[in-house]
Scaffold this active site. Structure first.
Site, PDB file in Angstrom:
ATOM      1  N   VAL A  18       0.836  -1.203   0.000  1.00  0.00           N
ATOM      2  CA  VAL A  18       0.000   0.000   0.000  1.00  0.00           C
ATOM      3  C   VAL A  18       0.873   1.257   0.000  1.00  0.00           C
ATOM      4  O   VAL A  18       0.627   2.197  -0.764  1.00  0.00           O
ATOM      5  CB  VAL A  18      -0.961   0.008   1.211  1.00  0.00           C
ATOM      6  N   VAL A  37      -6.483  20.188  -3.950  1.00  0.00           N
ATOM      7  CA  VAL A  37      -6.166  20.648  -2.599  1.00  0.00           C
ATOM      8  C   VAL A  37      -6.055  22.173  -2.550  1.00  0.00           C
ATOM      9  O   VAL A  37      -6.391  22.800  -1.546  1.00  0.00           O
ATOM     10  CB  VAL A  37      -4.858  19.985  -2.116  1.00  0.00           C
ATOM     11  N   ARG A  49      11.776   0.188   7.717  1.00  0.00           N
ATOM     12  CA  ARG A  49      12.550  -0.456   8.761  1.00  0.00           C
ATOM     13  C   ARG A  49      13.950  -0.802   8.268  1.00  0.00           C
ATOM     14  O   ARG A  49      14.924  -0.629   8.970  1.00  0.00           O
ATOM     15  CB  ARG A  49      11.837  -1.737   9.224  1.00  0.00           C
ATOM     16  N   LYS A 108      -5.904  -1.148  10.673  1.00  0.00           N
ATOM     17  CA  LYS A 108      -7.184  -1.506  11.310  1.00  0.00           C
ATOM     18  C   LYS A 108      -7.022  -2.001  12.739  1.00  0.00           C
ATOM     19  O   LYS A 108      -7.840  -1.686  13.600  1.00  0.00           O
ATOM     20  CB  LYS A 108      -7.953  -2.524  10.466  1.00  0.00           C
ATOM     21  N   VAL A 135     -11.079   0.053   6.728  1.00  0.00           N
ATOM     22  CA  VAL A 135     -12.271  -0.777   6.544  1.00  0.00           C
ATOM     23  C   VAL A 135     -12.660  -0.810   5.078  1.00  0.00           C
ATOM     24  O   VAL A 135     -12.924   0.245   4.485  1.00  0.00           O
ATOM     25  CB  VAL A 135     -13.471  -0.250   7.365  1.00  0.00           C
ATOM     26  N   GLY A 190      -2.774 -16.247  -3.021  1.00  0.00           N
ATOM     27  CA  GLY A 190      -2.340 -15.115  -2.200  1.00  0.00           C
ATOM     28  C   GLY A 190      -3.473 -14.430  -1.453  1.00  0.00           C
ATOM     29  O   GLY A 190      -3.313 -13.332  -0.931  1.00  0.00           O
ATOM     30  N   GLU A 193      -3.029 -15.167   4.289  1.00  0.00           N
ATOM     31  CA  GLU A 193      -1.689 -14.995   4.849  1.00  0.00           C
ATOM     32  C   GLU A 193      -1.086 -16.366   5.156  1.00  0.00           C
ATOM     33  O   GLU A 193      -1.804 -17.367   5.226  1.00  0.00           O
ATOM     34  CB  GLU A 193      -1.773 -14.191   6.157  1.00  0.00           C
ATOM     35  N   LYS A 208     -12.700  -4.590  11.940  1.00  0.00           N
ATOM     36  CA  LYS A 208     -13.383  -3.638  11.055  1.00  0.00           C
ATOM     37  C   LYS A 208     -14.765  -3.251  11.578  1.00  0.00           C
ATOM     38  O   LYS A 208     -15.151  -2.080  11.506  1.00  0.00           O
ATOM     39  CB  LYS A 208     -13.462  -4.223   9.644  1.00  0.00           C
ATOM     40  N   GLY A 309      -6.277  -4.943  -1.482  1.00  0.00           N
ATOM     41  CA  GLY A 309      -5.410  -4.726  -2.633  1.00  0.00           C
ATOM     42  C   GLY A 309      -4.692  -3.398  -2.524  1.00  0.00           C
ATOM     43  O   GLY A 309      -5.213  -2.435  -1.958  1.00  0.00           O
TER      44      GLY A 309
END
Lengths: 333, 333
Positions: A18, A37, A49, A108, A135, A190, A193, A208, A309
């Site tokens: 994402v 905007v 990380r 979430k 959500v 996929g 998990e 959610k 997704g």
């Protein structure tokens, strides 16, 4: 918009699927977002990380990557958290809100478990905390319950909020696959998990519906309040029985109000339900999400779309980023 | 919210079916709305054309009625226009915006024909102009295209936006009624106006798709730009042909973007379309509305619910009133 506005600095925490999609679209849609905007959006950095890991970020300067999220946060107008997990996300967003940044997150579990505390802090500091992507990805149910229906009295919410389990249940129902084969297939594609417990036991859906219930009624709702039953105990016998009566088994998350509108009590549940074949929830295919919201004045409203997704989730995140950036522009005048 | 806020003064223009529902709910939901806004909402008056006409306004003090809308507007924080028609609504809302009031309206013909001018004035005066109820009542598509999808690239919108014609077409398709009988039945049940031209010729749907297209792409779209064909020329032969191939005829409003996202060209159409029986639009029953919005990132999102009626329309108006009142509270600090 008669004078040039200085850029809105957007800090991104996390560059997974994402995060990478959000970063790419911030560049690809730069002029479009600026016009909406009223000021350009400037990606001020991306906290990761592990700096040595290769990233799929075409068009994004490598110099923007950093492993020091605190520095990024302290200079940002808008902080976008896409790391997942409770810590360090919780500590970083607390720092962002205390510093007066607008916050957007898709996390979430964080919003389900610590959302009330973060919202109180955001209200105190008079900044926004938005989490549409937490959500049903881009299906805009969070904004709908917080804003569109803010003049109405929501009585119940029912939804298919976990695409992975819906994919499995849909393969059993529509393709006649056995439950075990459908789970294997979902894993191969996929949709599950490596540890599928969160999906199969309804924990993901529970988070959610907790978020939606709190957003709809403004009362404390905790993960422990959810009457939760996953799909792992189902057998082909259950599916055969449903099929024999023209019904379809779905994993349904529900929240409903008891008490009065002014002093609501809220109950939340996630469980497998056998639905009539033409029920709006029964028609949810593959990895889709469907939400039905019933109110005193509007009646039943239905919402549907992709529930997960990278790109659909990025759409929701960017909608929240535009709203946050508009608040920054409004606050400058 | 630690100190008591003085009330937000809400002026209502019009006390027809929707206006009466809004007035009643402003009283019935007073404490709920106050808690959501952070300040009480005070109905400062209701402007009507004819003071002598009896009104269905239980709980609303008669002294609030006035036939001098200008006086009401000049003292209001939020002006809610539910009169319909172009004038005097246009002149009154211009006065409200120029005076710095937040404006909410359900007036689709006004927003379709003069919305660009009113939005420019609202932007200049830095106030809000909201019109969720002008399209599909409480199905929250206006806020979705203006806010939720503001970070995405909307490519097309297709919708069943006129409940009256859908009621007729649904009776023909699902109950096998003749087209003429279905029109008569819709008239008897109050689904058609005395002059049904606006519905049957697609003028009502055209106004709504013009509003959505401008909200989605921010470009000028006029009523004259709509390629428009109503349902009045249809015959039972068309319906028999559709039925024979498992299809359903619906009056579909469409808007799509050509050109680039940054420099969009928009095309708009309203016409009868023969759809596959399992198309999301084909499943729209009775007086319902369904809207499908397709974007580059989110894919296809679907929205459905009641498209008309006093209470559902009041739900949308009150959602906009809460948003407007929240802006007033934010602007006070």
């Amino acid at each position: 918009m008669t004078q040039a506005q200085s850029p809105i600095r957007v800090a991104l925490l996390g560059a997974g699927t994402v995060g990478a999609a959000v970063a790419r679209q911030l560049y690809a849609r730069g002029p479009l977002l600026a016009s909406r905007v009223g000021a350009p959006l400037e990606l001020s950095g991306i906290a990761v990380r592990d700096l040595s890991r290769p990233r799929d970020l075409p068009g994004v300067p490598e110099a923007l990557l950093t492993d020091r999220p605190e520095d990024l946060i302290d200079g940002a107008d808008v902080v976008v958290e896409l790391m997942g997990g409770i810590e360090p996300a919780h500590g970083l967003l607390t720092r962002a809100l205390e510093g007066g940044a607008q916050v957007v997150t898709a996390n979430k579990q964080l919003i389900a478990q610590r959302g009330a505390e973060l919202e109180a802090l955001a209200a105190e500091r008079r900044v926004g905390l938005d989490y549409e992507a937490a959500v049903a990805a881009a299906v805009p149910v969070v904004r709908v319950v917080r804003e569109s229906l803010a003049g109405d009295d929501i009585t119940w919410i029912a939804g298919i909020l976990n695409g992975s389990t819906n994919f499995i249940l849909d393969m059993v129902a529509r393709q006649g696959m056995s439950f075990e084969d459908a789970k294997d297939r979902a894993g191969e594609l996929g949709f599950l998990e490596a540890d599928p417990t969160e999906d199969l036991e309804g924990i993901d859906a529970a988070a959610k519906i907790v978020i939606l219930a709190r957003a709809a009624w403004g009362v404390p709702v905790r993960m422990e309040d959810v009457q939760r039953e996953g799909i792992s105990q189902l057998t082909d016998h259950h599916f055969d029985t449903a099929r024999g009566t023209g019904q379809v088994i779905k994993l349904v998350a529900t929240a409903w109000r008891s008490g009065t509108p002014e002093s609501p009590k809220v109950e939340v549940a996630v469980r497998p339900v056998s639905l009539a074949g033409d029920d709006p929830l029964a028609l949810t295919r593959e990895g889709g999400n469907t939400i039905v919201i019933e109110t005193a004045s509007a009646g039943a409203l239905r919402f549907a779309g992709a529930g997960a997704g990278g790109e659909p989730t990025a759409s929701a995140v960017l909608g929240d980023v535009v709203a946050a950036a508009r608040r920054v522009v409004a606050g400058r005048s």
